[in-house]
Design an enzyme around this catalytic site. Structure first.
Site, PDB file in Angstrom:
ATOM      1  N   GLU A   1      -6.278  -2.502  16.074  1.00 40.30           N
ATOM      2  CA  GLU A   1      -6.222  -1.840  14.761  1.00 40.30           C
ATOM      3  C   GLU A   1      -4.857  -1.196  14.578  1.00 40.30           C
ATOM      4  O   GLU A   1      -4.218  -0.810  15.550  1.00 40.30           O
ATOM      5  CB  GLU A   1      -7.349  -0.815  14.646  1.00 40.30           C
ATOM      6  CG  GLU A   1      -7.397   0.238  15.747  1.00 40.30           C
ATOM      7  CD  GLU A   1      -6.461   1.401  15.533  1.00 40.30           C
ATOM      8  OE1 GLU A   1      -6.013   1.565  14.385  1.00 40.30           O
ATOM      9  OE2 GLU A   1      -6.162   2.108  16.498  1.00 40.30           O
TER      10      GLU A   1
ATOM     11  N   LYS B   1      -0.045  15.698  11.899  1.00 45.86           N
ATOM     12  CA  LYS B   1       0.502  15.253  10.618  1.00 45.86           C
ATOM     13  C   LYS B   1      -0.500  15.666   9.534  1.00 45.86           C
ATOM     14  O   LYS B   1      -1.615  16.096   9.867  1.00 45.86           O
ATOM     15  CB  LYS B   1       0.736  13.748  10.619  1.00 45.86           C
ATOM     16  CG  LYS B   1      -0.533  12.934  10.734  1.00 45.86           C
ATOM     17  CD  LYS B   1      -0.219  11.471  10.591  1.00 45.86           C
ATOM     18  CE  LYS B   1      -1.437  10.701  10.165  1.00 45.86           C
ATOM     19  NZ  LYS B   1      -1.138   9.319   9.882  1.00 45.86           N
TER      20      LYS B   1
ATOM     21  N   CYS C   1      -2.145   8.094  19.086  1.00 46.49           N
ATOM     22  CA  CYS C   1      -1.666   6.741  19.427  1.00 46.49           C
ATOM     23  C   CYS C   1      -0.280   6.706  20.059  1.00 46.49           C
ATOM     24  O   CYS C   1      -0.128   6.198  21.168  1.00 46.49           O
ATOM     25  CB  CYS C   1      -1.659   5.866  18.182  1.00 46.49           C
ATOM     26  SG  CYS C   1      -3.320   5.427  17.666  1.00 46.49           S
TER      27      CYS C   1
HETATM   28  C1  UDX Z   1      -0.054   5.485  14.236  1.00 46.69           C
HETATM   29  C2  UDX Z   1       0.398   4.132  13.653  1.00 46.69           C
HETATM   30  O1  UDX Z   1       1.134   4.352  12.431  1.00 46.69           O
HETATM   31  C3  UDX Z   1      -0.784   3.219  13.428  1.00 46.69           C
HETATM   32  O2  UDX Z   1      -0.358   1.961  12.937  1.00 46.69           O
HETATM   33  C4  UDX Z   1      -1.417   3.076  14.802  1.00 46.69           C
HETATM   34  O3  UDX Z   1      -2.315   2.090  14.935  1.00 46.69           O
HETATM   35  C5  UDX Z   1      -1.941   4.429  15.269  1.00 46.69           C
HETATM   36  O4  UDX Z   1      -0.813   5.270  15.415  1.00 46.69           O
HETATM   37  P1  UDX Z   1      -1.033   7.757  13.341  1.00 46.69           P
HETATM   38  O5  UDX Z   1      -0.968   8.223  14.752  1.00 46.69           O
HETATM   39  O6  UDX Z   1      -2.272   8.030  12.562  1.00 46.69           O
HETATM   40  O7  UDX Z   1      -0.814   6.174  13.269  1.00 46.69           O
HETATM   41  O8  UDX Z   1       0.157   8.468  12.557  1.00 46.69           O
HETATM   42  P2  UDX Z   1       1.569   8.101  11.947  1.00 46.69           P
HETATM   43  O9  UDX Z   1       1.531   8.323  10.489  1.00 46.69           O
HETATM   44  O10 UDX Z   1       2.061   6.811  12.404  1.00 46.69           O
HETATM   45  O11 UDX Z   1       2.461   9.291  12.571  1.00 46.69           O
HETATM   46  C6  UDX Z   1       2.580   9.467  13.972  1.00 46.69           C
HETATM   47  C7  UDX Z   1       3.476  10.636  14.290  1.00 46.69           C
HETATM   48  O12 UDX Z   1       4.829  10.377  13.978  1.00 46.69           O
HETATM   49  C8  UDX Z   1       3.144  11.941  13.550  1.00 46.69           C
HETATM   50  O13 UDX Z   1       3.274  13.018  14.440  1.00 46.69           O
HETATM   51  C9  UDX Z   1       4.191  12.005  12.473  1.00 46.69           C
HETATM   52  O14 UDX Z   1       4.453  13.323  12.037  1.00 46.69           O
HETATM   53  C10 UDX Z   1       5.376  11.401  13.170  1.00 46.69           C
HETATM   54  N1  UDX Z   1       6.366  10.811  12.260  1.00 46.69           N
HETATM   55  C11 UDX Z   1       6.042   9.706  11.526  1.00 46.69           C
HETATM   56  C12 UDX Z   1       7.644  11.354  12.174  1.00 46.69           C
HETATM   57  O15 UDX Z   1       7.954  12.364  12.826  1.00 46.69           O
HETATM   58  N2  UDX Z   1       8.554  10.740  11.367  1.00 46.69           N
HETATM   59  C13 UDX Z   1       8.272   9.639  10.629  1.00 46.69           C
HETATM   60  O16 UDX Z   1       9.151   9.132   9.942  1.00 46.69           O
HETATM   61  C14 UDX Z   1       6.966   9.090  10.713  1.00 46.69           C
END
Ligand code: UDX
Length: 449
Positions: free
Chosen positions: A151, A324, A263
Site C-alpha cells: 500500500e 503531520k 512508515c
Molecule cells: C508515507 C508515504 O507517503 C506513503 O506513500 C506510505 O505508504 C506510508 O508513508 P505517511 O507516513 O502517512 O505516508 O506521511 P507523509 O505525508 O508521506 O509524511 C511523512 C513525514 O514526512 C511526515 O513527518 C511529514 O511531516 C514529513 N514531510 C513530508 C516533510 O517533512 N516534508 C515534506 O515535504 C513531506
C-alpha cells in the site's frame, strides 16, 4: 466477490473499507477483541478523515463485516489479505514478521477452494515466498498462490490515495493470481490507473525503495535548508525552482523538523537492514536515517539557542504534536524528541494538538495540555509550531502576543512569512530562510498585498 482482510489496523481497515466501496464483500478479521467490538459498535479506533462515513455505509449495506473468528472470516474468500503489523524489532531495526508468518500458519489448514494470499503489510524482500513456503508446509494440498500488493497510503489522505492511486503494484508469478487481483482492482483498472505486474521480490522492493526515496528527498532539502541558513539563501525558493525541473518534481521538498510517522522511519531502517543482510549496504539510506534523527534533536537545540543556551524555568508552548496534520498518529514524531529534550534542559511544556493528545500522553509526561493555541500562549516564553495543522495557519497573532510572556515564534514548518510575523512585533525563527530586517517587513508585506 468475497475477500478477507486479516488485521484491522490502519492499512487493513482503510483498504478493507475501500474494497467494500468497490462492491466487494469484505470481512475484517482481528485477534484484538476490543478492536472488533469497537468496530461492531460502529466506532472507528483510528482517526482518518472520511473513514467513519464509509465504514458506516458499507456495514449498513452488509458488504463490510468484522469478526475475531478466522475460520468464519475467510470462508468463501477468493483472496485473503494479510495486513497485520510489522513493527521494527527494537534490537536491530529488522521488520518483525512474526505476525505475518503466524497469520500464514493459521490460514493454511483452513484453505478450501483456490485462494490468493496477499501480503499487504510492508515486508522485506522474500516474505511473500516465505509465506508460500509456510502454507505449503502446513497444508501441502492447499490450492493457492501468493501475491505481494504493497500500500502507498498517506495517513490523513488514505481514502483519496486508495481510490485514486498513482499506481497499483502487484507481485506474483501466477497468472491465475494476477487475474483475481485484476478483478479486485477492476474499478481502478477501468479508471486507467497503472497496474504494475511484477515478481513478488520486485513488488516488495518497490515499496521500500519508494518510501526511502521520499525520506531521502525530505532529508536532502532539510540539509539544504541548513546551508541556506548559513549562506543567506531561501530554501523555499530553492525547493520551488528545483521542483520545476520535471526530473525532480516539487513534492516532498518541504524543509521541516524531520520526517516521522509509521512508515518512513520504519521502512528506511528495514531497507538499510536488508541491504546489510545481502552485502549491498544502502549507504544513502543509512545516512538519511542518521541525518533525520539528528535533525529532530537539533530542533530542540534551536529552541534552547533562542534563549541564549538556557531554557531553565522557561515556558515553551508546543503547537502540534502529531507527526503531520490530519492524523492523531505520533509515531516517531519530532515532538517526541523535542519535548523531552526541552524538559531535560529545564523548560516547562504546554501543548496543544487538535487530535493527538490521547496518543501523545502515552509517551510524553509532565505536559500541561491545553485545548487551543491561545491557552498554550498564556504566559509562554515561546511558541513552537511542530505540525502544520490548518488551524495554526491563521492564528490571531495580536491575541497570542498579548497572552505571551514574550513574543517569540519558532515556526519549524515555515507556515508563516517572516514579514507578517515580525511586522506584528514578534521575534521569529523559521527554517532555511534568510532573516529580514524589521524595516523591510512592511515593504515586503505591501508587495505581497
Ligand atoms: C508515507 C508515504 O507517503 C506513503 O506513500 C506510505 O505508504 C506510508 O508513508 P505517511 O507516513 O502517512 O505516508 O506521511 P507523509 O505525508 O508521506 O509524511 C511523512 C513525514 O514526512 C511526515 O513527518 C511529514 O511531516 C514529513 N514531510 C513530508 C516533510 O517533512 N516534508 C515534506 O515535504 C513531506
Amino acid at each position: 466477490m468475497r475477500i478477507a482482510m486479516i488485521g484491522t489496523g490502519y492499512v487493513g481497515l482503510v483498504s478493507g473499507t475501500c474494497f467494500a466501496e468497490f462492491g466487494i464483500n469484505v470481512t475484517g478479521i482481528d485477534k484484538d477483541e476490543n478492536k472488533i467490538n469497537t468496530l461492531l459498535n460502529g466506532e472507528i479506533p483510528i482517526f482518518e478523515p472520511g473513514l467513519d462515513v464509509l465504514v458506516e455505509r458499507q456495514t449498513a449495506a452488509g458488504r463490510l463485516k468484522f469478526t475475531t473468528d478466522l475460520a468464519e472470516g475467510i470462508k468463501g474468500a477468493q483472496a485473503i489479505f494479510i495486513a497485520v503489523g510489522t513493527p521494527s524489532r527494537r534490537e536491530d531495526g529488522h521488520a518483525d514478521l512474526s505476525y505475518v508468518y503466524q497469520a500464514a500458519r493459521e490460514i493454511a489448514p483452513l484453505l478450501e477452494d483456490y485462494t490468493v494470499i496477499v501480503t499487504k503489510s510492508t515486508v522485506p524482500v522474500g516474505t511473500a515466498r516465505e509465506v508460500e513456503r509456510i502454507i505449503r508446509e502446513v497444508n501441502p494440498n492447499a490450492d493457492f498462490d501468493v501475491a505481494s500488493n504493497p500500500e502507498f497510503l498517506r495517513e490523513g489522505a488514505a481514502i483519496e490515495d486508495f481510490m485514486r492511486p498513482d499506481r497499483v503494484v502487484i507481485g506474483t508469478d501466477s497468472e491465475r493470481a494476477q487475474e483475481v487481483m485484476r478483478r479486485i482492482y477492476r474499478p481502478l483498472y477501468i479508471n486507467e490507473t497503472p497496474i504494475v505486474m511484477v515478481a513478488p521480490e520486485t513488488s516488495e522492493l518497490i515499496k521500500y525503495a519508494s518510501n526511502a526515496f521520499l525520506a531521502t528527498k525530505i532529508t536532502f532539502i532539510n540539509e539544504i535548508a541548513n546551508l541556506c541558513e548559513q549562506t543567506g539563501a531561501n530554501v523555499q525558493q530553492v525547493a520551488k525552482a528545483m521542483g520545476l525541473d520535471g526530473r525532480i518534481g516539487g513534492k516532498f521538498l518541504h524543509a521541516g523538523p524531520g520526517y516521522g510517522g509509521s512508515c518512513f522511519p520504519k521502512d528506511t531502517l528495514a531497507l538499510a537492514q536488508i541491504g546489510q543482510k545481502h552485502g549491498t549496504p544502502q549507504t544513502i539510506v543509512e545516512q538519511v536515517i542518521e541525518a533525520n534523527s539528528n535533525r529532530q534533536a537539533d530542533m530542540a537545540q534551536r529552541v534552547i539557542n533562542a534563549f541564549g543556551g538556557d531554557v531553565k524555568g522557561k515556558t515553551i508552548g508546543i503547537l502540534g504534536i502529531a507527526f503531520k496534520p490530519n492524523t492523531d498518529d505520533v509515531r516517531d514524531a519530532p515532538s517526541l524528541v523535542v519535548v523531552p529534550l526541552l524538559q531535560e534542559a529545564g523548560a516547562n511544556i504546554k501543548a496543544y494538538d487538535p487530535e493527538a493528545r490521547e496518543q501523545a500522553e502515552k509517551h510524553l509526561k509532565n505536559v500541561d495540555w491545553k485545548t487551543n493555541a491561545y491557552d498554550v500562549a498564556e504566559g509562554a516564553d515561546a511558541l513552537v509550531i511542530l505540525t502544520e495543522w490548518n488551524e495554526f495557519r491563521a492564528l490571531g497573532l495580536n491575541d497570542l502576543k498579548e497572552k505571551m510572556n514574550q513574543p517569540l515564534l519558532l515556526d519549524f514548518r515555515n507556515i508563516y512569512t517572516e514579514a507578517e510575523i515580525k511586522a506584528r512585533g514578534f521575534n521569529y525563527i523559521s527554517i532555511g530562510r534568510p532573516e529580514i530586517k524589521l524595516e523591510d517587513c512592511s515593504a515586503q508585506l505591501k508587495k505581497a498585498g
